[in-house]
Design a protein around this motif. Sequence first.
Motif, mmCIF file in Angstrom:
data_model
loop_
_atom_site.group_PDB
_atom_site.id
_atom_site.type_symbol
_atom_site.label_atom_id
_atom_site.label_comp_id
_atom_site.label_asym_id
_atom_site.label_seq_id
_atom_site.Cartn_x
_atom_site.Cartn_y
_atom_site.Cartn_z
ATOM 1 N N VAL A 34 0.852 -1.194 0.000
ATOM 2 C CA VAL A 34 0.000 0.000 0.000
ATOM 3 C C VAL A 34 0.888 1.245 0.000
ATOM 4 O O VAL A 34 2.049 1.182 0.413
ATOM 5 N N ALA A 35 0.348 2.339 -0.508
ATOM 6 C CA ALA A 35 1.125 3.583 -0.528
ATOM 7 C C ALA A 35 0.384 4.634 0.303
ATOM 8 O O ALA A 35 -0.790 4.864 0.042
ATOM 9 N N PRO A 36 1.057 5.241 1.280
ATOM 10 C CA PRO A 36 2.400 4.930 1.761
ATOM 11 C C PRO A 36 2.415 3.615 2.558
ATOM 12 O O PRO A 36 1.363 3.209 3.073
ATOM 13 N N PRO A 37 3.574 2.982 2.687
ATOM 14 C CA PRO A 37 3.663 1.730 3.441
ATOM 15 C C PRO A 37 3.110 1.887 4.858
ATOM 16 O O PRO A 37 3.318 2.928 5.497
ATOM 17 N N GLN A 38 2.391 0.875 5.331
ATOM 18 C CA GLN A 38 1.749 0.958 6.644
ATOM 19 C C GLN A 38 2.477 0.088 7.671
ATOM 20 O O GLN A 38 2.835 -1.059 7.369
ATOM 21 N N PRO A 39 2.681 0.624 8.908
ATOM 22 C CA PRO A 39 3.315 -0.200 9.947
ATOM 23 C C PRO A 39 2.439 -1.390 10.285
ATOM 24 O O PRO A 39 1.211 -1.277 10.263
ATOM 25 N N ARG A 40 3.067 -2.532 10.582
ATOM 26 C CA ARG A 40 2.317 -3.731 10.941
ATOM 27 C C ARG A 40 2.485 -3.997 12.438
ATOM 28 O O ARG A 40 3.394 -3.463 13.063
#
Length: 295
Positions: free
Chosen positions: A285-291
């Motif tokens: 996903v943009a922007p990258p999401q913290p997991r």
Amino acid sequence: MSEIRRVAVVGGGLMGSGIAQVCAQAGIETCVIEVDAGRAARAQAAIERSVHKGVERGKLSAADGAATLHRIRASTDLGDVAGCDLVIEAIVEQLEAKQAMWRAVDALAAPTTLFATNTSALPVADQAAVTARADRFVGLHFFSPVPAMPLVEVVRAITTSEATVATALAFVRQIGKVSILAKDTPGFIVNLLLVPYLHDAVRAYAQGVASVADIDTGMTLGTGVPMGPLALCDAVGLDTMAHVGRVMFDAFHEARYATPPLIHRMVASGWLGRKSGLGFYDYSVAPPQPREIRG
Ligand code: CAA
Ligand code: NAD
């Protein structure tokens, strides 16, 4: 001191493709050598994407971008090291793999060709020793992303000649980077200090000190670093982090250099960071999401 006109980069992953790009940007004829045609094509495609991004962001002109790509060739033939002034290796961080590769390259390259390793932490001397040119073998440690990071550590092994060090320093200037000179000790200067910090961030997360987002925000906004430590682990590659941790722990036997178990579990699950699309962040996903990683 000899001028570098032709370079072969062995290994066209994250680092090798970047190193090939900056050499070609500096006007050097560059060949990037991979293990098979699929990986060679991937390296070529990564370099093309990076050069186009550089042009879009105004880092280089469209004409320079086209000339850069013209100077790069991807190959699967180690024999292409013949005729090169310098061979830079950027393959997996495993001593046996690097030594096997150098034995083959040593037999194919001209006697005057200089050899350089981009190892993160392995002793340069252990690679130089399997060649018949330990005096012409040096460490050239680049930083990722290579086109954006100005530094190269020049690592002098005990066998490296003064002439080789001088040529390596001149080469770093030739490609528009800044050099620092380091001894051949595990992790050199930057990783000696950086790796324990990255490990501490992973251990803090595994111990439940805070979320991925809060650890990274803490360090970016609290200390002014451009990237949080967990995002940086993902950018380096968690597989590479595990190899580097093993090398440094074997050398120092100090807990701070030991790879945190969470990194081993993530690598075993195929979560290698940016390169696989999943790490401490989700890159689909943009922007990258913290997991949040449970267990
Ligand atoms: N051609 C193509 N692309 C170029 C370029 C060029 N000539 N010059 C810059 N770029 C690209 C960069 O690759 C970078 O791409 P991404 O956004 O995909 O990362 C981007 O343009 C950089 O753009 P900016 O100059 O505007 O920089 P930014 O403000 O967006 O910052 C960053 C990006 C430079 C990566 C910054 O976040 C940063 O410095 N992060 C820390 C990186 C770091 O610590 N690296 C060291 C890792 S440890 C290591 O490498 C050693 C080891 O052995 C493990
Ligand atoms: P990577 O996994 O992205 O790429 C390694 C590439 O080497 C792969 O594409 C693989 O196919 C290729 N390869 C493996 N064996 C080969 C062989 N015998 N001949 C030709 N190609 C071969 O890894 P990377 O992150 O680019 O790291 C490469 C080296 O650079 C390692 O020694 C690493 O420690 C070092 N390094 C990594 C970073 C980083 O931030 N990732 C920074 C500095 C130095």
